[in-house]
Design an enzyme around this catalytic site. Structure first.
Site, PDB file in Angstrom:
ATOM      1  N   HIS A 223       0.865  -1.189   0.000  1.00 21.06           N
ATOM      2  CA  HIS A 223       0.000   0.000   0.000  1.00 21.06           C
ATOM      3  C   HIS A 223       0.899   1.237   0.000  1.00 21.06           C
ATOM      4  CE1 HIS A 223      -4.085  -1.678   0.354  1.00 21.06           C
ATOM      5  NE2 HIS A 223      -3.419  -2.747   0.767  1.00 21.06           N
ATOM      6  N   CYS A 254      -7.641  -0.853   3.318  1.00 15.92           N
ATOM      7  CA  CYS A 254      -8.289  -1.917   4.087  1.00 15.92           C
ATOM      8  C   CYS A 254      -9.245  -1.245   5.062  1.00 15.92           C
ATOM      9  CB  CYS A 254      -7.256  -2.747   4.853  1.00 15.92           C
ATOM     10  SG  CYS A 254      -8.032  -3.972   5.944  1.00 15.92           S
TER      11      CYS A 254
END
Ligand code: HMG
Ligand code: MG
Length: 316
Positions: A223, A254
């Site tokens: 990420h 997330c």
């Protein structure tokens, strides 16, 4: 004058495989639920770009992830009407347990991905189980999926840090990754869930992973919350890693890791790889079109850079 030391980039592979997660990791984190027609439009744009591995949805609880509540219908359509004309594409979906596996089987999926965290608190918040309970749940997921002829991929989250516990020991993460591999996962994707990793740390994590697993079994899922994803990918490449997850446009995050941004943008990753002479099999212009399709279906600009800046020449 040579522009780089002869020692640099010696181990970088000639080709890598990109695993696309925008339809799952991306859309699970959007406030608004994208209609099925928009998801199918993105599937088609991704397939047209030459991506060969696409995670399309999650067979998780619709109460936990309402954005993917249409998983069964989407998967059935993709398997019935997209897979036959694109036999080279592996479509996958997240499965947390045996119930998810049953749904994946009913839809005709040939590949699933199980997922868990290296830190107890994130694991509990994300899938409501301890790490030990998750391993038990996977006994009724990974083995039966393999027996049904499916391929199973694994994810280990919070490898570079946990949003609740902070630092996570690489030895802990890699022991979980090794266990997932031994249970039957063909590949384990190591997740920087909150996008906190930096290159020296990545060197330690990936070296340990490559000591414990065959190189083809190691993937990186970075990420880009703090802008370090591509730097970490370069470290992985230099160590020989050949599998990278990415999300077109940089869509995602997330929902149980507050503040985490999307995965490294697929178009930025592919731009960098092709510029370094690493083959991906992906058509960058079409990938940029897919990023624009992703922006259109979510109705907002996405953070990926190459689709906004333009491609220009790849090898100046
Ligand atoms: P739970 O509430 O503990 O489940 O949730 P349960 O087993 O106690 O069952 C409760 C109810 O859920 C039951 O229904 C079950 O049938 C149902 P009821 O009897 O009450 O009507 N249920 C299901 N329904 C549909 N599909 C299923 C399923 N399983 C149970 N598969 C559960 C446990 C795992 C289901 C839940 O916590 C969950 O769905 N979590 C998913 C969270 C998630 O998707 N997070 C994002 C993905 S992970 C991620 O993004 C990280 C990653 O990208 C890597 C990285 O970045 O590091 C992969
Ligand atoms: Mg993720």
């Amino acid at each position: 004058m040579s522009s780089s030391s002869p020692d640099l980039f010696q181990n970088v592979p000639g080709a890598v495989s990109v695993y696309e997660v925008s339809l799952r990791d991306g859309l699970q984190n959007e406030n608004a639920t994208v209609p099925l027609s928009g998801k199918l439009r993105l599937v088609d744009a991704l397939v047209a770009s030459g991506l060969r591995r696409i995670e399309i949805t999650s067979f998780v609880s619709p109460r936990w992830i309402p954005q993917l509540a249409d998983a069964d219908e989407l998967a059935e359509i993709v398997i019935a009407s997209r897979a036959p004309s694109s036999p080279e594409v592996a479509f996958s979906a997240l499965c947390p347990n045996a119930r998810g596996l049953e749904r994946a089987k009913s839809a005709g999926m040939k590949e699933i991905a199980v997922f868990m965290s290296a830190s107890e608190t994130h694991n509990k918040k994300n899938i409501n189980k301890t790490i030990a309970e998750t391993m038990t749940a996977f006994e009724s997921t990974i083995g039966p999926a393999r027996e049904a002829g499916m391929r199973v991929r694994g994810y280990v989250s919070t490898v570079w840090g946990c949003p609740y516990e902070g630092a996570v020991a690489p030895a802990t993460s890699i022991a979980i990754a090794r266990r997932l591999f031994e249970m039957g996962c063909y590949q384990v994707s190591l997740g920087d869930t909150i996008g906190a990793g930096t290159p020296r740390q990545t060197h330690e994590v990936v070296k340990r992973a490559l000591d414990a697993l065959p190189v083809e079994a190691v993937a990186m899922h970075m990420h880009d919350t703090r802008g370090t994803a591509l730097a970490n990918v370069v470290v992985g490449l230099e160590l020989g890693v050949r599998n990278f997850d990415a999300s077109v446009g940089g869509l995602g995050g997330c929902p149980y890791a507050p503040g985490a941004a999307g995965n490294v943008a697929t178009e930025d990753l592919v731009y960098m790889l092709e510029g370094m002479g690493v083959e991906t099999g992906i058509d960058l212009e079409r990938l940029v079109e897919a990023a624009r399709a992703a922006e259109s279906i979510v109705g907002r600009p996405l953070p990926g850079k190459v689709h906004r800046a333009g491609i220009r020449s790849l090898r100046a």
